[in-house]
Write a protein that holds these residues in place. Structure first.
Motif, mmCIF file in Angstrom:
data_model
loop_
_atom_site.group_PDB
_atom_site.id
_atom_site.type_symbol
_atom_site.label_atom_id
_atom_site.label_comp_id
_atom_site.label_asym_id
_atom_site.label_seq_id
_atom_site.Cartn_x
_atom_site.Cartn_y
_atom_site.Cartn_z
ATOM 1 N N ALA A 11 -39.422 32.438 -11.076
ATOM 2 C CA ALA A 11 -40.067 32.317 -9.768
ATOM 3 C C ALA A 11 -39.010 32.193 -8.672
ATOM 4 O O ALA A 11 -38.122 31.355 -8.744
ATOM 5 C CB ALA A 11 -40.977 31.098 -9.742
ATOM 6 N N ILE A 12 -39.126 33.059 -7.686
ATOM 7 C CA ILE A 12 -38.205 32.971 -6.538
ATOM 8 C C ILE A 12 -38.852 32.147 -5.445
ATOM 9 O O ILE A 12 -38.198 31.379 -4.743
ATOM 10 C CB ILE A 12 -37.870 34.381 -6.023
ATOM 11 N N GLN B 262 -34.015 25.359 -0.491
ATOM 12 C CA GLN B 262 -35.095 26.318 -0.232
ATOM 13 C C GLN B 262 -35.071 26.697 1.241
ATOM 14 O O GLN B 262 -34.736 25.876 2.086
ATOM 15 C CB GLN B 262 -36.466 25.680 -0.491
ATOM 16 N N GLN C 291 -31.685 23.383 -10.936
ATOM 17 C CA GLN C 291 -30.695 22.359 -10.647
ATOM 18 C C GLN C 291 -31.378 21.083 -10.174
ATOM 19 O O GLN C 291 -32.558 21.077 -9.866
ATOM 20 C CB GLN C 291 -29.781 22.858 -9.534
HETATM 21 P P1 AMP Z 1 -41.841 25.013 -5.843
HETATM 22 O O1 AMP Z 1 -41.708 24.132 -4.645
HETATM 23 O O2 AMP Z 1 -41.736 24.277 -7.142
HETATM 24 O O3 AMP Z 1 -42.992 25.969 -5.763
HETATM 25 O O4 AMP Z 1 -40.531 25.906 -5.816
HETATM 26 C C1 AMP Z 1 -40.348 26.966 -4.935
HETATM 27 C C2 AMP Z 1 -39.101 27.694 -5.330
HETATM 28 O O5 AMP Z 1 -37.985 26.815 -5.289
HETATM 29 C C3 AMP Z 1 -39.125 28.198 -6.749
HETATM 30 O O6 AMP Z 1 -39.761 29.439 -6.812
HETATM 31 C C4 AMP Z 1 -37.657 28.286 -7.082
HETATM 32 O O7 AMP Z 1 -37.115 29.486 -6.577
HETATM 33 C C5 AMP Z 1 -37.072 27.138 -6.324
HETATM 34 N N1 AMP Z 1 -36.860 25.954 -7.195
HETATM 35 C C6 AMP Z 1 -37.753 25.020 -7.570
HETATM 36 N N2 AMP Z 1 -37.187 24.072 -8.342
HETATM 37 C C7 AMP Z 1 -35.885 24.412 -8.467
HETATM 38 C C8 AMP Z 1 -34.757 23.827 -9.135
HETATM 39 N N3 AMP Z 1 -34.853 22.699 -9.820
HETATM 40 N N4 AMP Z 1 -33.570 24.464 -9.048
HETATM 41 C C9 AMP Z 1 -33.439 25.615 -8.356
HETATM 42 N N5 AMP Z 1 -34.462 26.194 -7.693
HETATM 43 C C10 AMP Z 1 -35.669 25.626 -7.759
#
Ligand code: AMP
Length: 430
Positions: free
Chosen positions: A281-282, A128, A123
């Motif tokens: 990825a969660i 987070q 989204q």
């Molecule tokens: P990151 O900061 O990119 O490592 O993201 C950590 C976690 O945030 C990911 O593993 C996803 O679960 C979630 N996440 C990242 N980007 C999005 C997004 N655009 N929409 C929903 N969840 C996201």
């Protein structure tokens, strides 16, 4: 129907789903405090440079996904936060927190914004939860944040999540590895896609992250970072794995798991769910000792942390049927007013019940008694409290248990006494 729609990539959360969020947030808050983490809330927007430095201008997030705006022609560029770590570290450095205590253990549940193409699990506004342990650098510290994250998953009843771990060594290890990678990829240069070619110069570790199958084939034969680690880095990693083993946390080592930015070091980890499809990825995290210096600090500040996507977490829980027992709480009692003239009297009774902490509902539209009872049944209250002319006169009220159909006549004090007990129990269940 409204002529307006929610913006693509954003969504509404209605009460039934909000109850799920509240439940998950409750588990996060309580486990974070069990592990000694305190909540931090930072501004939703920051100066754009903070993210350019703190996330890195070669990343997709900074390159393409930030919501950036300029409040006025002369103002500095601002950006809606696309992640939390940079803002948390900025807050710690700006307020000189490390001079008051050497270690800060902070956690958050926060909304973030990224201009990605919306799709399932992705989204433009999402949230987070995460934790940052700042000021101490040790295998025990990174193991602590990993354990907190895994315990949240376990407490929520999630199963089948996969934790992958790797080590990135220290900066000298990575420098040697970087050269080895550049040497390895050079003969394949013509087979690489554009973004990999770009990465080859600036940041060859990130080629390992490529989702392009043709590039992945080449990556399969690349040297492993692990083979370039010094002894201390290997020992550091083994100690982290030792802690995970002691705590019964299952993991697999994935030598291809990298974080492209220079300030990451040593342990890196990621959790995936097979329930999520393409965006599996969660959450993930690792150590980022060099971030503080990147943000203008005078030296490295040892730190580790993780971030977990709430939407994907909830989606996985839903797929695993973990919300089945969770329904929004119904009010405990409905104040049923027998005639319109007694409406204000009924409102005052409802006020007294609510002041006593009892979840109370009452009709606000002067509807008939039959309509009030229908509503009481629809929202599944446990009790109806009747307010009629006799009740007002005698000060004794009919309280009907709608589950057993038992009815008793009681003073308001006695009603409060009876209803307070289940009310207290419900509050504890929160
Ligand atoms: P990151 O900061 O990119 O490592 O993201 C950590 C976690 O945030 C990911 O593993 C996803 O679960 C979630 N996440 C990242 N980007 C999005 C997004 N655009 N929409 C929903 N969840 C996201």
């Amino acid at each position: 129907m409204s002529q307006y729609q929610a913006v693509k990539g954003t969504r509404d959360i209605f009460p039934e789903e909000a109850a799920r969020w509240k439940y998950v947030e409750g588990v996060v808050h309580s486990l974070a405090s069990i592990y000694g983490f305190n909540e931090i809330r930072t501004p939703v927007f920051e100066y754009t440079e903070l993210f350019q430095r703190g996330i890195g201008s070669t990343t997709d997030i900074v390159g393409k996904e930030m919501f950036t705006f300029q409040p006025d022609p002369k103002g500095r560029s601002l950006t809606l936060r696309p992640e939390m770590t940079a803002g948390v570290m900025r807050a710690v450095l700006q307020n000189n927190l490390l001079s008051s205590a050497p270690v800060h253990k902070l956690y958050y549940i926060s909304e973030l914004f990224r201009k990605e193409r919306p799709q399932a699990g992705r989204q433009r506004q999402f949230s987070q939860f995460g934790a940052e342990l700042i000021g101490v650098s040790s295998p025990a510290a990174v193991a602590e944040v990993m354990t907190l994250m895994m315990q949240v998953f376990e407490s929520l009843g999630l199963h089948g999540l996969k934790l992958r771990v790797n080590t990135l060594g220290d900066s000298e290890d990575r420098l040697r590895y970087r050269e080895a990678l550049q040497g390895y990829f050079a003969p394949f240069h013509h087979l690489l896609d554009e973004s990999s070619k770009e990465r080859l110069e600036k940041n060859p570790l990130r080629i390992l992250d490529s989702k392009n199958p043709a590039v992945q084939d080449i990556v399969a034969g690349a040297p492993r970072l692990y083979d370039y680690l010094n002894d201390a880095a290997v020992q550091d990693f083994e100690k982290v794995l030792f802690y995970l083993g002691e705590r019964g946390i299952a993991y697999t080592i994935d030598h291809r798991l990298v974080r492209g930015l220079d300030y990451y070091c040593h342990t890196a980890f990621e959790v995936t769910s097979s329930e999520l499809g393409a965006q599996d990825a969660i959450g993930g995290g690792g150590r980022y000792d060099g971030l503080a210096r990147e943000l203008g600090g005078s030296s490295d500040v040892p730190a580790s942390g993780f971030a977990v996507g709430m939407e994907r977490l909830l989606m996985t829980m839903e797929k695993q049927g973990l919300f089945a027992a969770l329904t929004p709480r119904a009010p405990l009692v409905y104040v049923v007013v027998q005639s319109q003239e007694l409406g204000d009297y009924g409102l005052q009774i409802a006020y007294q019940l609510r002041k006593a902490g009892i979840m109370t509902e009452i009709d606000l539209a002067a509807r008939s008694m039959k309509a009030q009872m229908r509503e009481a049944n629809r929202i599944r209250v446990s009790y109806a409290l009747f307010v009629g002319a006799t009740e007002v006169e005698t000060g004794l009220y009919a309280l009907k248990n709608l589950v057993t159909s038992e009815q008793t006549t009681l003073s308001l004090e006695a009603v409060l006494e009876i209803l307070r007990e289940p009310a207290a129990k419900e509050l504890l269940d929160l």
